[in-house]
Design a protein around this motif. Sequence first.
Motif, mmCIF file in Angstrom:
data_model
loop_
_atom_site.group_PDB
_atom_site.id
_atom_site.type_symbol
_atom_site.label_atom_id
_atom_site.label_comp_id
_atom_site.label_asym_id
_atom_site.label_seq_id
_atom_site.Cartn_x
_atom_site.Cartn_y
_atom_site.Cartn_z
ATOM 1 N N MET A 1 0.774 -1.105 0.008
ATOM 2 C CA MET A 1 -0.013 -0.003 -0.034
ATOM 3 C C MET A 1 0.954 1.200 0.156
ATOM 4 S SD MET A 1 -2.790 1.123 2.776
ATOM 5 C CE MET A 1 -3.728 2.713 2.414
ATOM 6 N N TYR A 2 1.837 1.256 0.560
ATOM 7 C CA TYR A 2 2.892 2.362 0.849
ATOM 8 C C TYR A 2 3.991 2.177 -0.067
ATOM 9 C CZ TYR A 2 0.080 3.373 4.834
ATOM 10 O OH TYR A 2 -1.210 3.305 5.914
ATOM 11 N N TRP A 3 4.079 1.289 -0.944
ATOM 12 C CA TRP A 3 5.402 1.009 -1.945
ATOM 13 C C TRP A 3 5.691 2.253 -2.706
ATOM 14 C CZ3 TRP A 3 9.178 -1.919 -0.882
ATOM 15 C CH2 TRP A 3 9.094 -2.962 -0.187
ATOM 16 N N THR A 4 4.678 2.919 -3.420
ATOM 17 C CA THR A 4 4.769 3.849 -3.968
ATOM 18 C C THR A 4 5.427 5.250 -3.366
ATOM 19 O OG1 THR A 4 2.805 3.373 -5.446
ATOM 20 C CG2 THR A 4 3.478 5.620 -5.603
ATOM 21 N N GLU A 5 4.815 5.371 -2.213
ATOM 22 C CA GLU A 5 5.376 6.562 -1.373
ATOM 23 C C GLU A 5 6.797 6.346 -1.059
ATOM 24 O OE1 GLU A 5 3.294 8.904 1.772
ATOM 25 O OE2 GLU A 5 3.864 7.248 2.865
ATOM 26 N N PHE A 6 7.074 4.990 -0.745
ATOM 27 C CA PHE A 6 8.417 4.684 -0.122
ATOM 28 C C PHE A 6 9.414 4.780 -1.651
ATOM 29 C CE2 PHE A 6 11.842 1.262 -0.465
ATOM 30 C CZ PHE A 6 12.667 1.772 0.722
ATOM 31 N N LEU A 7 8.949 4.269 -2.616
ATOM 32 C CA LEU A 7 9.834 4.598 -3.617
ATOM 33 C C LEU A 7 10.106 6.073 -4.117
ATOM 34 C CD1 LEU A 7 8.564 1.624 -5.865
ATOM 35 C CD2 LEU A 7 10.778 1.652 -4.671
ATOM 36 N N THR A 8 9.212 6.769 -3.921
ATOM 37 C CA THR A 8 9.519 8.244 -4.166
ATOM 38 C C THR A 8 10.388 8.849 -3.126
ATOM 39 O OG1 THR A 8 7.028 8.449 -4.809
ATOM 40 C CG2 THR A 8 8.230 10.429 -4.138
ATOM 41 N N VAL A 9 10.469 8.369 -1.930
ATOM 42 C CA VAL A 9 11.021 8.848 -0.906
ATOM 43 C C VAL A 9 12.622 8.355 -1.098
ATOM 44 C CG1 VAL A 9 11.853 8.399 1.704
ATOM 45 C CG2 VAL A 9 9.415 9.095 0.885
ATOM 46 N N ALA A 10 12.595 7.136 -1.515
ATOM 47 C CA ALA A 10 14.099 6.627 -1.788
ATOM 48 C C ALA A 10 14.560 7.200 -2.934
ATOM 49 C CB ALA A 10 13.952 5.127 -2.172
ATOM 50 N N LEU A 11 13.981 7.633 -3.981
ATOM 51 C CA LEU A 11 14.426 8.264 -5.185
ATOM 52 C C LEU A 11 15.040 9.632 -4.837
ATOM 53 C CD1 LEU A 11 15.043 8.316 -8.285
ATOM 54 C CD2 LEU A 11 12.677 9.151 -8.603
ATOM 55 N N ILE A 12 14.102 10.505 -4.013
ATOM 56 C CA ILE A 12 14.450 11.742 -3.999
ATOM 57 C C ILE A 12 15.733 11.782 -2.924
ATOM 58 C CG2 ILE A 12 13.680 13.735 -2.408
ATOM 59 C CD1 ILE A 12 10.844 13.102 -3.374
ATOM 60 N N HIS A 13 15.838 10.688 -2.051
ATOM 61 C CA HIS A 13 16.858 10.652 -1.190
ATOM 62 C C HIS A 13 18.057 10.426 -1.743
ATOM 63 C CE1 HIS A 13 19.542 8.222 1.364
ATOM 64 N NE2 HIS A 13 19.593 9.292 2.154
ATOM 65 N N LEU A 14 17.933 9.622 -2.905
ATOM 66 C CA LEU A 14 19.145 9.053 -3.739
ATOM 67 C C LEU A 14 19.774 10.388 -4.384
ATOM 68 C CD1 LEU A 14 21.029 6.934 -4.841
ATOM 69 C CD2 LEU A 14 19.243 6.637 -6.698
ATOM 70 N N LEU A 15 18.852 11.076 -4.908
ATOM 71 C CA LEU A 15 19.392 12.333 -5.657
ATOM 72 C C LEU A 15 19.942 13.339 -4.905
ATOM 73 C CD1 LEU A 15 16.207 12.759 -8.118
ATOM 74 C CD2 LEU A 15 18.347 11.669 -8.555
ATOM 75 N N ALA A 16 19.699 13.436 -3.608
ATOM 76 C CA ALA A 16 20.010 14.504 -2.653
ATOM 77 C C ALA A 16 21.427 13.929 -2.095
ATOM 78 C CB ALA A 16 18.966 14.515 -1.393
ATOM 79 N N VAL A 17 21.489 12.630 -1.505
ATOM 80 C CA VAL A 17 22.706 12.284 -0.971
ATOM 81 C C VAL A 17 23.922 11.953 -2.220
ATOM 82 C CG1 VAL A 17 22.644 9.573 -1.575
ATOM 83 C CG2 VAL A 17 23.555 10.304 0.531
ATOM 84 N N ALA A 18 23.418 11.837 -3.431
ATOM 85 C CA ALA A 18 24.520 12.015 -4.214
ATOM 86 C C ALA A 18 25.081 13.245 -4.625
ATOM 87 C CB ALA A 18 24.098 10.966 -5.655
ATOM 88 N N SER A 19 24.503 14.210 -4.343
ATOM 89 C CA SER A 19 25.119 15.366 -4.940
ATOM 90 C C SER A 19 26.094 15.945 -3.488
ATOM 91 C CB SER A 19 23.781 16.676 -4.686
ATOM 92 O OG SER A 19 23.143 16.701 -3.310
ATOM 93 N N PRO A 20 27.177 16.238 -4.197
ATOM 94 C CA PRO A 20 28.333 16.611 -3.233
ATOM 95 C C PRO A 20 27.858 17.848 -2.103
ATOM 96 C CG PRO A 20 29.185 16.644 -5.375
ATOM 97 C CD PRO A 20 27.626 16.622 -5.435
ATOM 98 N N GLY A 21 28.442 17.641 -0.940
ATOM 99 C CA GLY A 21 28.158 18.372 0.207
ATOM 100 C C GLY A 21 29.114 18.365 1.259
ATOM 101 N N PRO A 22 28.754 18.677 2.435
ATOM 102 C CA PRO A 22 29.687 18.781 3.523
ATOM 103 C C PRO A 22 29.824 17.223 3.975
ATOM 104 C CG PRO A 22 27.946 20.458 4.139
ATOM 105 C CD PRO A 22 27.629 19.880 2.863
ATOM 106 N N ASP A 23 28.945 16.435 3.758
ATOM 107 C CA ASP A 23 28.957 14.992 4.315
ATOM 108 C C ASP A 23 29.950 14.185 3.455
ATOM 109 O OD1 ASP A 23 26.931 15.337 6.319
ATOM 110 O OD2 ASP A 23 25.084 14.734 4.977
ATOM 111 N N PHE A 24 29.888 14.601 1.825
ATOM 112 C CA PHE A 24 30.856 13.926 1.273
ATOM 113 C C PHE A 24 32.178 14.429 1.248
ATOM 114 C CE2 PHE A 24 33.053 13.964 -2.860
ATOM 115 C CZ PHE A 24 32.644 12.608 -3.495
ATOM 116 N N ALA A 25 32.136 15.870 1.533
ATOM 117 C CA ALA A 25 33.732 16.349 1.565
ATOM 118 C C ALA A 25 34.199 15.891 2.947
ATOM 119 C CB ALA A 25 33.569 17.813 1.721
ATOM 120 N N ILE A 26 33.690 15.424 3.923
ATOM 121 C CA ILE A 26 34.154 15.194 5.306
ATOM 122 C C ILE A 26 34.449 13.660 5.117
ATOM 123 C CG2 ILE A 26 32.180 14.205 6.628
ATOM 124 C CD1 ILE A 26 34.929 16.873 7.732
#
Length: 209
Positions: A1-26
């Motif tokens: 029931m919540y798979w569509t929502e979860f996949l949307t969350v996962a995709l958005i997070h993937l795009l966000a975490v892959a972009s370089p920022g303080p976490d990546f640099a450290i």
Amino acid sequence: MYWTEFLTVALIHLLAVASPGPDFAIVVRESVAHGRRAGTWTALGVGCGIFVHVGYSLLGIGLIVSQSIMLFNALKWAAAAYLLYIGIKALRAKPADPIAAEAALMAGERSPRGAFVTGFVTNGLNPKATLFFLSLFTVVINPHTPLAIQAGYGVYLAFATALWFSLVALLFSQRRVRAGFARMGHWFDRLMGAVLVGLGIKLAFSELK
């Protein structure tokens, strides 16, 4: 029931975490300077920092922070000061003699606790992450989604973040990569210091939107 929502969350997070920022640099800096173990512990710290954002998002505190200029600025300046502190220390790096560089490759000087705390604080104090998780839990995730399901999303986000940055640590802690950086280690430290200082300055002048 919540798979569509979860996949949307996962995709958005993937795009966000892959972009370089303080976490990546450290994570890159810890991996190159101190090796795979330190890089991995830093990655785990970053992943656990996600629980901070998930926690206040579930409690609704993130909404308060987003609506309060004073609270947002306090968080923003604390994060900027931390990034500037780490960056300035790196900018002051001095050339190491070849023997010392080789010794640094052979023995990691960084404690797991120190590496973990560095990753945790870098992520936990990031106000951009505050706004990201606030929007995620208020716009993308249906408010009627059970709290247990939302908490499950949070666990996934923390795990996925730690896994991603562990892979980053694995890549940049390869002996050949570290050996290459060791020959020009002080320049690499200065470069990463400049990146962190730049991120800190950018963060300091960012505005709540």
